[in-house]
Design an enzyme around this catalytic site. Structure first.
Site, PDB file in Angstrom:
ATOM      1  N   GLY A 205       0.372  -0.059   9.901  1.00 46.25           N
ATOM      2  CA  GLY A 205       0.259  -0.658   8.580  1.00 46.25           C
ATOM      3  C   GLY A 205      -1.096  -1.262   8.273  1.00 46.25           C
TER       4      GLY A 205
ATOM      5  N   ASP B 216      -7.135   1.184   0.552  1.00 41.52           N
ATOM      6  CA  ASP B 216      -7.462   1.205   1.976  1.00 41.52           C
ATOM      7  C   ASP B 216      -8.935   1.533   2.194  1.00 41.52           C
ATOM      8  OD1 ASP B 216      -4.752   0.826   2.187  1.00 41.52           O
ATOM      9  OD2 ASP B 216      -4.316   2.856   2.874  1.00 41.52           O
TER      10      ASP B 216
ATOM     11  N   LYS C  29       2.831   7.155   7.653  1.00 44.67           N
ATOM     12  CA  LYS C  29       3.118   7.651   6.309  1.00 44.67           C
ATOM     13  C   LYS C  29       2.809   9.135   6.162  1.00 44.67           C
ATOM     14  CE  LYS C  29      -1.280   6.082   4.214  1.00 44.67           C
ATOM     15  NZ  LYS C  29      -1.865   5.109   3.292  1.00 44.67           N
TER      16      LYS C  29
END
Length: 522
Positions: free
Chosen positions: A164, A212, A260
């Protein structure tokens, strides 16, 4: 603004991390020499990030507040002389048992192939290589293709995969930066690097937003970032006011892997599709005359694009990207009400339902929204996804308002910030469906031990949590997790693993290039 170049680790890491990082870098350069029988020319570095607030709204083009962490991805690189014919890349990893050494050619004509269906670790480098090559072709006026020089590369990463903290974005950013540097670009623009990295990461099969990559590249040590995507990508450093007790952010791993890229068809990519379809659905429901504008959202349109179009068309706003923050927040509050009134099917919408309102066939719907990044779903929860996005965008604005104009009492500031984190956690769990029981437990334990606010961070479905904890309660929170979560769920957990599980996170520095200059000692 250019990505900085340095010859000193002091300019990259905080004082308390230097001794550990010096040993790590020394090992990297030594192992590079052993592996390739020559020294590295430079090291490309990009960090992971923790998102403080603004979860799952970057790909709908709403503002977010992340910060870089100390954990990072390093690429030690030695550049081959350019020659006729295809160039070769040899890429190895310090953890060769998990990430096997690869070798491949860079074609003289055409683009390098990336098989997004294969979970191959070097795909992230290839994605950065592809994006950087396209930017180099543009900057050097080479048409559509610029074949990179060959390289020998050794990779070392401390951002946990599936944790994460966005190891994938750190890897792609560091890779693109390495390719730019290797091909003679010593002045890499931060914005260009972020924009190419966002698009590049989609080549590995994920509808990535932009938070990100922005956090990895733009961050400055000691500051979080306020990242905006409209009218263009921008990032502003923000400071946290001094408080008593001191405000700290603590990151705790759930040790539930949340990759993911593997689960994208039913998790991350599905949420991107649902948000995009919600934007299109609302535009049709309100009879907007103009089509939604093409923007930098992964599928070309976004909920932010719907908001701008709605208020420009329905309320005569000239340019909604220039709307003052208080009015913008009022718009979001109105959209929450409109979503509740018009997206009424709480059990979701079928493909047939959505195709009918959009006035397309199901085949056309699938081709437009679900072909590049396939998803698996029978019903699409458009109401819930739009409600989360609009409410989370409001929470980001409230978070910034508290930092910009803090209450007179520190306790009021800390409670206010913490409550916003708690609201995000509840929305991620109950509305956006991206939580998991382990993250809930970490948050519950932290609050009981003194945290002001706690929530998941990153994509969710596992990974990490972030907690606003007064400095004098950090030890109590850590002890609660150790005794009631880690040792209970993982009875054989080692002291080293426990040490990795909980990190008091200070805002770290962003991407950089470290010039080795033939040194064997740092």
């Amino acid at each position: 603004m250019e990505v900085p170049t340095t010859t000193s680790l002091h300019q990259i890491y905080p004082e308390e991390a230097l001794s550990t990082q010096k040993r790590r870098w020394q090992n990297l350069l030594s192992q590079f020499k052993t592996t390739y029988d020559r020294s590295a020319d430079f090291v490309s570095r990009s960090p992971g990030r923790v998102n403080l607030i603004g979860e799952h709204i970057d790909y709908s083009l709403y503002e977010v507040i992340p910060m870089a962490v100390t954990a990072d991805v390093l690429l030690a690189v030695s550049v081959n002389a350019r020659k006729d014919g295809p160039s070769r890349v040899r890429i190895a990893n310090v953890d060769s048992s998990k990430f096997p050494t690869r070798e491949f050619e860079i074609p003289s004509e055409g683009e390098i192939e990336i098989d997004a269906s294969s979970h191959e670790w070097t795909n992230y480098f290839k994605s950065g290589l592809l994006g950087a090559s396209q930017l180099l072709a543009k900057n050097k006026n080479k048409g559509d293709h610029f074949p990179s020089v060959g390289m020998d590369i050794l990779v070392d990463g401390t951002v946990p995969s599936g944790g994460g903290l966005s190891s994938s974005a750190a890897f792609v950013c560091a890779s693109a930066l390495a390719v730019m540097k290797a091909n003679g670009d010593d002045k890499v623009d931060k914005k260009e690097l972020v924009e190419l990295a966002v698009v590049s990461e989609r080549n590995v099969g994920v509808n990535s937003g932009g938070m990100d990559q922005a956090a990895s590249v733009f961050s400055l040590r000691g500051s979080a970032l306020y990242v905006s995507f409209k009218p263009t990508l921008s990032a502003k450093a923000i400071e946290f006011p001094p408080t008593k007790p001191e405000l700290t952010f603590v990151v705790a791993q759930s040790f539930v892997a949340a990759d993911k890229h593997v689960t994208a068809p039913v998790c991350y990519n599905l949420r991107v599709v649902e948000c995009t379809l919600a934007a299109e659905f609302l535009a049709k429901a309100f009879g907007l005359k103009r089509p939604l504008p093409q923007d930098s959202g992964p599928l070309g349109v976004s909920l932010r694009g719907f908001q701008d179009t709605y208020f420009e068309e329905k309320e005569g706003v000239a340019d909604n990207t220039q709307t003052p923050v208080p009015h913008f927040q009022q718009q979001l509050e109105k959209l929450v009400q409109l979503t509740e009134d018009y997206l009424i099917q709480e059990d979701g919408y079928t493909r047939e339902d959505i195709a009918a309102i959009l006035r397309v066939s199901v085949d056309q719907l699938n081709a437009r929204y679900m072909s590049a990044f396939p998803v698996r779903a029978e019903r699409f929860l458009l109401r819930q996804r739009a409600l989360h996005v609009f409410n989370e965008a409001i929470r980001v604005l409230k978070f910034m308002a508290l930092l910009s104009s803090p209450p007179a009492k520190d306790e009021d500031l800390l409670n206010g910030l913490g409550e916003l984190l708690n609201q995000t956690q509840a929305s991620c769990r109950d509305v956006y469906d991206c939580g998991c029981p382990e993250l809930d437990e970490l948050c519950t334990l932290a609050r009981a031990a003194g945290a002001y606010g706690s929530r998941l961070t990153g994509a969710g479905w596992g990974g990490c949590s972030v907690h606003l904890v007064p400095a004098d309660k950090v030890d109590a929170v850590r002890q609660a997790w150790t005794e009631k979560y880690y040792k209970k769920r993982f009875p054989d957990i080692s002291d080293e693993r426990l040490e990795e599980a909980v990190v008091v996170s200070k805002p770290g520095s962003g991407s950089s290039v470290f010039v080795v200059e033939g040194r064997t000692e740092l």
